[in-house]
Design a protein around this motif. Structure first.
Motif, PDB file in Angstrom:
ATOM      1  N   SER A   2      66.681  49.690  52.299  1.00 35.33           N
ATOM      2  CA  SER A   2      67.901  49.762  52.935  1.00 35.33           C
ATOM      3  C   SER A   2      67.658  50.015  54.470  1.00 35.33           C
ATOM      4  O   SER A   2      67.101  50.798  54.607  1.00 35.33           O
ATOM      5  N   GLN A   3      68.212  49.027  55.445  1.00 36.24           N
ATOM      6  CA  GLN A   3      67.888  49.121  56.838  1.00 36.24           C
ATOM      7  C   GLN A   3      69.350  49.152  57.458  1.00 36.24           C
ATOM      8  O   GLN A   3      69.558  48.047  58.041  1.00 36.24           O
ATOM      9  N   PRO A   4      70.070  50.069  57.403  1.00 44.30           N
ATOM     10  CA  PRO A   4      71.597  50.030  58.178  1.00 44.30           C
ATOM     11  C   PRO A   4      71.438  49.901  59.597  1.00 44.30           C
ATOM     12  O   PRO A   4      70.846  50.726  59.951  1.00 44.30           O
ATOM     13  N   PRO A   5      72.422  49.491  60.365  1.00 41.24           N
ATOM     14  CA  PRO A   5      72.281  49.448  61.744  1.00 41.24           C
ATOM     15  C   PRO A   5      73.109  50.771  62.267  1.00 41.24           C
ATOM     16  O   PRO A   5      73.722  51.340  61.470  1.00 41.24           O
ATOM     17  N   ILE A 253      75.535  47.568  52.101  1.00 38.63           N
ATOM     18  CA  ILE A 253      76.845  48.239  51.646  1.00 38.63           C
ATOM     19  C   ILE A 253      76.379  49.386  51.215  1.00 38.63           C
ATOM     20  O   ILE A 253      75.298  49.627  50.638  1.00 38.63           O
ATOM     21  N   SER A 254      77.333  50.567  51.426  1.00 42.70           N
ATOM     22  CA  SER A 254      77.385  51.750  51.051  1.00 42.70           C
ATOM     23  C   SER A 254      77.102  51.764  49.462  1.00 42.70           C
ATOM     24  O   SER A 254      78.053  51.232  48.713  1.00 42.70           O
ATOM     25  N   ILE A 255      76.269  52.586  48.956  1.00 34.33           N
ATOM     26  CA  ILE A 255      76.233  52.975  47.562  1.00 34.33           C
ATOM     27  C   ILE A 255      76.145  54.533  47.548  1.00 34.33           C
ATOM     28  O   ILE A 255      75.370  55.093  46.722  1.00 34.33           O
ATOM     29  N   ALA A 256      76.799  55.186  48.549  1.00 34.61           N
ATOM     30  CA  ALA A 256      76.659  56.804  48.353  1.00 34.61           C
ATOM     31  C   ALA A 256      77.255  57.410  47.328  1.00 34.61           C
ATOM     32  O   ALA A 256      78.197  56.813  46.600  1.00 34.61           O
ATOM     33  N   GLY A 257      76.597  58.390  46.912  1.00 34.42           N
ATOM     34  CA  GLY A 257      77.323  59.175  45.823  1.00 34.42           C
ATOM     35  C   GLY A 257      76.462  59.251  44.547  1.00 34.42           C
ATOM     36  O   GLY A 257      76.185  58.049  44.048  1.00 34.42           O
ATOM     37  N   SER A 258      75.855  60.548  44.002  1.00 32.84           N
ATOM     38  CA  SER A 258      75.274  60.666  42.963  1.00 32.84           C
ATOM     39  C   SER A 258      75.518  62.165  42.306  1.00 32.84           C
ATOM     40  O   SER A 258      75.761  62.805  43.121  1.00 32.84           O
ATOM     41  N   TRP A 259      75.639  62.236  41.167  1.00 30.18           N
ATOM     42  CA  TRP A 259      75.987  63.418  40.580  1.00 30.18           C
ATOM     43  C   TRP A 259      75.241  63.804  39.310  1.00 30.18           C
ATOM     44  O   TRP A 259      75.032  62.787  38.737  1.00 30.18           O
ATOM     45  N   LEU A 260      75.148  65.155  38.955  1.00 32.85           N
ATOM     46  CA  LEU A 260      74.621  65.339  37.942  1.00 32.85           C
ATOM     47  C   LEU A 260      75.363  66.458  37.010  1.00 32.85           C
ATOM     48  O   LEU A 260      75.854  67.484  37.531  1.00 32.85           O
ATOM     49  N   THR A 261      75.536  65.988  35.643  1.00 32.25           N
ATOM     50  CA  THR A 261      75.979  66.879  34.751  1.00 32.25           C
ATOM     51  C   THR A 261      75.001  67.251  33.583  1.00 32.25           C
ATOM     52  O   THR A 261      73.955  66.785  33.645  1.00 32.25           O
ATOM     53  N   TYR A 626      72.296  53.141  50.430  1.00 34.34           N
ATOM     54  CA  TYR A 626      72.824  51.934  51.071  1.00 34.34           C
ATOM     55  C   TYR A 626      72.044  50.777  50.088  1.00 34.34           C
ATOM     56  O   TYR A 626      70.954  50.902  49.627  1.00 34.34           O
ATOM     57  N   ALA A 627      72.644  49.782  50.038  1.00 28.55           N
ATOM     58  CA  ALA A 627      72.170  48.280  49.231  1.00 28.55           C
ATOM     59  C   ALA A 627      72.193  47.213  50.410  1.00 28.55           C
ATOM     60  O   ALA A 627      73.165  47.283  51.112  1.00 28.55           O
ATOM     61  N   SER A 628      70.898  46.499  50.360  1.00 30.06           N
ATOM     62  CA  SER A 628      71.012  45.371  51.503  1.00 30.06           C
ATOM     63  C   SER A 628      70.634  44.246  51.025  1.00 30.06           C
ATOM     64  O   SER A 628      70.106  43.913  49.845  1.00 30.06           O
ATOM     65  N   ASP A 629      70.877  43.327  51.645  1.00 24.88           N
ATOM     66  CA  ASP A 629      70.541  41.855  51.503  1.00 24.88           C
ATOM     67  C   ASP A 629      69.115  41.600  51.739  1.00 24.88           C
ATOM     68  O   ASP A 629      68.662  41.410  52.730  1.00 24.88           O
ATOM     69  N   PHE A 630      68.435  41.683  50.838  1.00 23.72           N
ATOM     70  CA  PHE A 630      66.934  41.944  50.799  1.00 23.72           C
ATOM     71  C   PHE A 630      66.435  40.817  51.342  1.00 23.72           C
ATOM     72  O   PHE A 630      66.605  39.765  50.697  1.00 23.72           O
TER      73      PHE A 630
END
Length: 645
Positions: A2-5, A253-261, A626-630
């Motif tokens: 991912s390479q966001p601007p 596109i943002s794919i922010a967010g990860s959690w551990l239970t 982030y996920a990108s149009d690779f």
């Protein structure tokens, strides 16, 4: 990868000047599309797909992409061939430098918007080692005045190991033969299992500290340490998740967010959140959303709830969508508890950040802040268009702290406020000197904020100083000088107020990673340390945990009185997770990852500065934001998970 601007370089919008603006959707090309798309909603649980077949013909390596702007993640690309490193010039590590005078609080005013955030130089290219700031012998305190700057990379990016340059050509050759990617540890028989497993067996580790007021906010370092060293520390790849494919016409596109239970690792996708079994990667649940997650808090409550901000629809080339919806997610059940939004006048507010503190969900923006009851979603406060000040963001966890901006853009003053989470009333307030445009909340209890005073950090890290504040009286306890050329912590204070890496707080101390420097002697290797500052005095304690030659260490979070840290490895080894004793600074190895080239290729793309890293109960989970149009044929992964169990 991912390479966001970069986000737009405009000053934050003031209330009363039209609708709040959302940073434009990034449009920078980035590497490869995943070979396997995410499972459509409604499908039965399944295992994430195995990695690529290493017996297939080698695939071309991804080409370096343009550098992203301030605050956006980046991972190193495929290392280019390089010649032998240049021997260091001038005095080496430990040589005394002339201390520079410390600028007074509020010194100067940023003449321009912050430059590129943490742009690393080309991976594998030798860097000219500069003299690292003066260091006393182990166990002795160090003055806190800024020290002489060392030679750095353009944009102030992280310095890479000089040793990498010597071997990078060989690594590239091996990569062309082996190919990229990673696979299941148990998917291909004994040989593959050996390649994806570092030597050793396993035992069950301690419970992860991901509760509200714990992981993510620095915590107060109370309670007992729960992470224990297993009988054998060698890890194996538990599972990996391919990066999702973005819609046509949208590059990033943002794919922010990860959690551990205790039982679930949850991760944001394009317009969903998926809960995976921590050990097997089996999908336990999928929560569909109308649009992408654009902001997420790292805090998780005791009953496994967290908060996100998301877009009301999928972005398109003509409509990037604003981040207007705030929701509470039940991570155990995989359900949405409630969704709310707020208005400034008649316009919906686009939020930059969201957090949880004291039973309240709070979200900040350039139009002001809003808050809701965590359990019911009832509104607690909303932006007021008549205010001359606005809540740009909040830090959560043990307490709720607002970063409030007052005054005009050319005469800004930040108010750091400990607020009552139920009423929003100010319990204590510290006013920073004028000219400090942004501040990040590193911890709410004890209260610590970071700022780039006078735009003096010079490396895009967003930090030149830390401020230790009494959250009962609002008085400044101590100011900790952390020159950007010597310390490796970073904060994205512009948009995400509590997004800091390379630093954590506990035991009334601040633990911070130093920048890489020459390891000394005849070796051209690089290394760094984690050092401690006393929050009462602002001085270094003399405690120091070494990364080891050609490793780079990053504190992740507190585990009771101890510090959990990740060690980014050299070219020929896997990463490590260690526990640092809060008093003795003795390091205990908790995990060592496989050293095979294919696994290292994926792990190296999850840089601690630009990725989300969760560790608990013997599991390490590294994910992209982030996920990108690779455009490359190289397979990319949004998640890679390691375990010793």
């Amino acid at each position: 990868m991912s390479q966001p601007p970069p986000p737009p370089n405009q000053p934050p919008q003031q209330p009363g000047f039209g609708p709040p603006q959302e940073p434009s959707e990034p449009q920078t090309p980035a590497p490869s599309a995943p070979a396997t798309p995410p499972t459509p909603p409604g499908q039965p649980p399944q295992q994430p797909p195995a990695g690529p077949d290493l017996n297939k013909a080698p695939q071309p390596q991804p080409q370096p992409q343009p550098q992203p702007g301030y605050g956006y993640p980046q991972a190193p690309g495929t290392p280019p061939p390089a010649g032998p490193p240049t021997p260091p010039q001038g005095p080496g590590y430990g040589y005394p430098q002339q201390p520079q005078p410390q600028p007074p609080a509020g010194y100067g005013y940023p003449a321009q918007q912050p430059g590129p955030y943490g742009q690393p130089g080309p991976y594998g290219q030798p860097q000219q080692p500069g003299p690292y700031g003066q260091q006393p012998p182990y166990g002795y305190a160090q003055p806190t005045v800024p020290m002489q700057a060392q030679a750095g990379q353009p944009g102030g990016g992280r310095k890479f190991n000089s040793q990498v340059a010597i071997i990078v050509s060989a690594v590239v050759a091996i990569a062309l033969i082996v190919g990229g990617g990673v696979w299941y540890a148990n998917s291909s028989g004994k040989d593959d299992d050996k390649q994806t497993t570092a030597e050793g067996g396993d035992t069950k580790g301690g419970k992860g500290d991901g509760k509200e007021g714990g992981s993510g906010d620095g915590g107060a370092g109370v309670g007992k340490a729960e992470e224990k060293a297993p009988a054998a520390t060698g890890s194996k790849v538990l599972f990996q998740v391919p990066s999702p494919k973005v819609p046509k016409g949208v590059t990033t596109i943002s794919i922010a967010g990860s959690w551990l239970t205790d039982s679930v690792y949850a991760k944001s996708g394009l317009s969903e959140i998926t809960g995976y079994d921590r050990k097997t990667g089996t999908k336990k649940w999928t929560l569909d959303l109308p649009g992408p997650v654009c902001a997420a808090t790292p805090h998780v409550t005791e009953d496994n709830r967290t908060a996100i901000a998301h877009k009301p629809a999928m972005p398109s080339k003509t409509n990037p969508q604003a981040c207007t919806e705030v929701a509470v997610i039940d991570l155990a059940a995989g359900t949405k508890v409630w969704t709310k939004n707020a208005k400034s006048g008649t316009m919906p507010v686009s939020f930059n950040n969201v957090t949880i503190g004291g039973g309240t969900v709070a979200a900040g923006s350039t139009s002001g802040g809003a808050a809701w009851d965590l359990a019911t979603g009832d509104e607690r406060w909303a932006p007021k268009t008549s205010d001359s000040c606005y809540d740009a963001g909040y830090g959560g966890g043990a307490k709720l702290v607002a970063v409030r901006k007052c005054g005009s853009y050319d005469q800004r003053q930040l108010h750091i406020q400990n607020v009552d989470p139920k009423s929003g009333d100010i319990l204590a307030e510290y006013k920073m000197d004028e000219g400090i445009e942004y501040a990040a909340v590193v911890s709410t209890d004890p209260l610590v904020v970071a700022a780039d005073v006078g735009d003096s950090a010079g490396d895009g890290s967003g930090i030149s100083d830390f401020f230790s504040i009494d959250n009962k009286t609002g008085k400044l306890r101590a100011r900790l000088s952390a020159p950007g050329d010597e310390f490796a912590a970073r904060c994205d204070a512009i948009y995400r107020v509590e997004n800091c890496t390379g630093v954590t707080v506990g035991n009334d101390r601040l633990y911070i990673a130093t920048e890489e420097h020459d390891s000394g002697g005849e070796s051209y290797g690089q290394t760094n340390e984690v050092v401690a500052f006393d929050l009462a005095t602002g001085k270094q304690t003399g405690q120091r945990a070494d990364a080891g030659e050609n490793y780079e260490i990053f504190p992740l979070r507190m585990d009771g009185p101890n510090v959990i840290a990740y060690k980014r490895p050299p070219y020929d080894k896997g990463g490590q997770v260690v526990s640092i004793d809060g008093e003795s600074f003795e390091e205990t190895l908790l995990m060592e990852n496989p050293s095979t080239e294919a696994v290292r290729d994926v792990e190296s793309r999850k840089s601690p500065d630009y990725s989300e890293i969760q560790f608990g109960q013997g599991g390490l989970y590294m994910s992209s934001v982030y996920a990108s149009d690779f455009t490359s044929r190289e397979k990319e992964y949004s998640v890679i998970a390691f375990g010793t169990e």
